[in-house]
Scaffold this active site. Structure first.
Site, PDB file in Angstrom:
ATOM      1  N   CYS A  70       0.840  -1.199   0.000  1.00  0.00           N
ATOM      2  CA  CYS A  70       0.000   0.000   0.000  1.00  0.00           C
ATOM      3  C   CYS A  70       0.873   1.246   0.000  1.00  0.00           C
ATOM      4  O   CYS A  70       1.600   1.497   0.965  1.00  0.00           O
ATOM      5  CB  CYS A  70      -0.934   0.004   1.209  1.00  0.00           C
ATOM      6  SG  CYS A  70      -1.961   1.486   1.300  1.00  0.00           S
ATOM      7  N   CYS A 215      -5.807   6.685  -3.725  1.00  0.00           N
ATOM      8  CA  CYS A 215      -5.076   5.407  -3.768  1.00  0.00           C
ATOM      9  C   CYS A 215      -3.688   5.634  -4.346  1.00  0.00           C
ATOM     10  O   CYS A 215      -3.540   5.985  -5.523  1.00  0.00           O
ATOM     11  CB  CYS A 215      -5.844   4.393  -4.612  1.00  0.00           C
ATOM     12  SG  CYS A 215      -5.070   2.759  -4.678  1.00  0.00           S
TER      13      CYS A 215
END
Length: 277
Positions: A70, A215
């Protein structure tokens, strides 16, 4: 019986992220994450666990609850390390992280501006990019599949982010989650005319399906996609519901050699959460 969890909550482009600062067995990560990220607890889109680094050069270790990589969580941890180093306004520091989903150290440049941290991080380079027609609900979707070692992103160009398009993306994510052996599936709806991204992230191990407001890894994949499509270096702001993340792509003799993203992080809360055990 309640268990205390030390946590810090971050705001990287409104992709609300919790990092757990207490040690727990890896087999408990999924349960802790599902509890602490729920609406009736601290509430966030994702959870990572801070650990002691194994490599001498690393400043910290990050393991996401689903074992995924991530980018925004990396920026969050880099901001935390910078704050613990007492980085002052307008100063820079370089931070190296061990993170789940990649074997390489992730390098982060961090600049503090008042109470925000501006982070530029080097992202994993895709192993493969290819156009593929995917059958879903009796139709074929024209997609671009961006394959990494530990996760997969699917780019679908759309005219609008309609409810029908979003529902189809959710169904596709669930379908791929049941057929692919991967830690994370991202369905990236992309409006090329306005450089807008609506990122849907599905983590099969947690059965977590979230329309993220920002994101980092999805932004990097859009950069890789634009390079693959246009065959030129990229420096582009990618607009998302929570704000803008910049992506930079550099190549050498037709090969993608550098993929970076840049965004801001705020540290918004820290304390103790309580979960049932």
């Amino acid at each position: 019986m309640k268990q205390e969890i030390d946590f810090i909550k971050f705001n990287p482009t409104q992709n609300m992220t919790i990092l757990v600062n207490t040690e727990h067995p890896v087999e408990d990560y999924k349960y802790i994450a599902s509890k602490i990220m729920s609406y009736d607890n601290v509430y966030a889109e994702q959870v990572g666990f801070i650990g002691k680094p194994l490599k001498d050069k690393a400043d910290a270790n990050l393991y996401m609850a689903g074992g995924e990589f991530c980018g925004n969580a990396c920026m969050a941890l880099a901001a935390l390390v910078a704050s613990r180093k007492n980085l002052v306004h307008n100063n820079f520091t370089k931070i190296f992280l061990e993170v789940s989903g990649t074997e390489e150290l992730v390098m982060c440049h961090v600049k503090r501006s008042f109470n925000k941290y501006y982070c530029e991080i080097k992202m994993p380079i895709p192993e493969n990019i290819e156009q593929r027609s995917i059958k879903y609900d009796k139709d074929y979707l024209e997609t671009t599949v961006i394959q990494y070692k530990e996760f997969v992103h699917i780019v679908i160009e759309v005219e609008q982010f309609t409810e029908i398009v979003r529902r189809s993306a959710e169904g596709l994510a669930k379908l791929l989650g049941s057929t692919l052996e991967t830690n994370l599936i991202g369905i990236l709806l992309y409006k090329s005319k306005s450089n807008e991204l609506a990122p849907l992230i599905y983590i099969p191990h947690l059965d977590s399906l979230v329309w993220e407001r920002g994101c980092g890894s999805g932004t990097a994949s859009i950069g890789a996609y634009l390079y693959w499509k246009n065959k030129e270096d990229i420096a582009a702001p990618i607009k998302q519901p929570g704000g803008t993340i910049k992506v930079m792509v550099n190549s050498n003799q037709g090969n993608l050699i550098s993929l970076k993203i840049e965004g801001s992080v705020g540290i918004v809360a820290k304390g103790k959460a309580f979960i049932d055990v």
